[in-house]
Design a protein around this motif. Structure first.
Motif, PDB file in Angstrom:
ATOM      1  N   ARG A  23      44.092  37.066  27.548  1.00 18.98           N
ATOM      2  CA  ARG A  23      43.266  38.153  28.074  1.00 18.98           C
ATOM      3  C   ARG A  23      42.922  39.162  26.967  1.00 18.98           C
ATOM      4  O   ARG A  23      41.779  39.585  26.830  1.00 18.98           O
ATOM      5  CB  ARG A  23      43.988  38.837  29.238  1.00 18.98           C
ATOM      6  CG  ARG A  23      43.164  39.862  29.975  1.00 18.98           C
ATOM      7  CD  ARG A  23      43.835  40.405  31.234  1.00 18.98           C
ATOM      8  NE  ARG A  23      45.243  40.727  31.074  1.00 18.98           N
ATOM      9  CZ  ARG A  23      46.272  39.972  31.511  1.00 18.98           C
ATOM     10  NH1 ARG A  23      46.030  38.851  32.144  1.00 18.98           N
ATOM     11  NH2 ARG A  23      47.513  40.338  31.327  1.00 18.98           N
ATOM     12  N   GLN A  46      42.904  36.002  37.343  1.00 22.83           N
ATOM     13  CA  GLN A  46      41.654  35.757  36.625  1.00 22.83           C
ATOM     14  C   GLN A  46      41.663  34.336  36.068  1.00 22.83           C
ATOM     15  O   GLN A  46      42.692  33.851  35.599  1.00 22.83           O
ATOM     16  CB  GLN A  46      41.511  36.726  35.452  1.00 22.83           C
ATOM     17  CG  GLN A  46      41.317  38.146  35.838  1.00 22.83           C
ATOM     18  CD  GLN A  46      41.126  39.029  34.611  1.00 22.83           C
ATOM     19  OE1 GLN A  46      41.007  38.555  33.484  1.00 22.83           O
ATOM     20  NE2 GLN A  46      41.100  40.313  34.834  1.00 22.83           N
ATOM     21  N   LEU A 104      40.916  32.739  33.187  1.00 16.39           N
ATOM     22  CA  LEU A 104      40.588  33.021  31.787  1.00 16.39           C
ATOM     23  C   LEU A 104      39.994  31.816  31.069  1.00 16.39           C
ATOM     24  O   LEU A 104      39.140  31.973  30.202  1.00 16.39           O
ATOM     25  CB  LEU A 104      41.813  33.553  31.042  1.00 16.39           C
ATOM     26  CG  LEU A 104      42.178  34.984  31.433  1.00 16.39           C
ATOM     27  CD1 LEU A 104      43.540  35.359  30.880  1.00 16.39           C
ATOM     28  CD2 LEU A 104      41.119  35.955  30.955  1.00 16.39           C
TER      29      LEU A 104
END
Length: 130
Positions: free
Chosen positions: A17, A57, A59
């Motif tokens: 991230r 998320q 990613l």
């Protein structure tokens, strides 16, 4: 300034991230990314088979979208990828595996690509466990 970014952490890690946010900020600041290089568990970010839980998320998908949107050079260390089952069509065929898992936009290559990119950039920035 020219940057090479190396990611060693898997797509579900804070390192991934942070690397993505750094890459976005680099381009937004008017700088250039010479190459994105995935090594170690970072190669999982190039797997088309990564599935993030619904409350996290994705990613790996964000990395694919990022390199496609900015037409960046995304390179995956072939030795690390083979060890982790991230294969393109050629390697899947070579090793008799049922199919490729390398995501769109990424290419398999050797560690020399990281060295070359570091030589052509003003900065090499690494993210991850190693």
């Amino acid at each position: 300034m020219k940057f090479t970014i190396a990611l060693f952490g898997p797509p579900y890690s804070p390192a991934s991230r942070r690397a993505l946010r750094f890459a976005e900020a680099t381009l937004a600041g008017g700088h250039e990314i010479v190459r994105l290089f995935l090594y170690g568990d970072g190669v999982y970010s190039a797997s088309a088979n990564q599935v993030a839980p619904q409350d996290e998320q994705d990613l790996a998908a964000q990395w694919r979208e990022f390199i496609a949107r900015h037409q960046l050079d995304g390179v995956v260390c072939i030795a690390a990828a083979l060890r982790r089952g991230v294969l393109d069509e050629q390697e899947a065929s070579r090793y008799g595996r049922p199919g490729a898992s390398l995501g769109e936009g990424w290419e398999l290559s050797g560690l020399g690509q990281l060295h070359e990119a570091a030589q052509n950039a003003g900065r090499l920035v690494c993210f991850g466990d190693h």
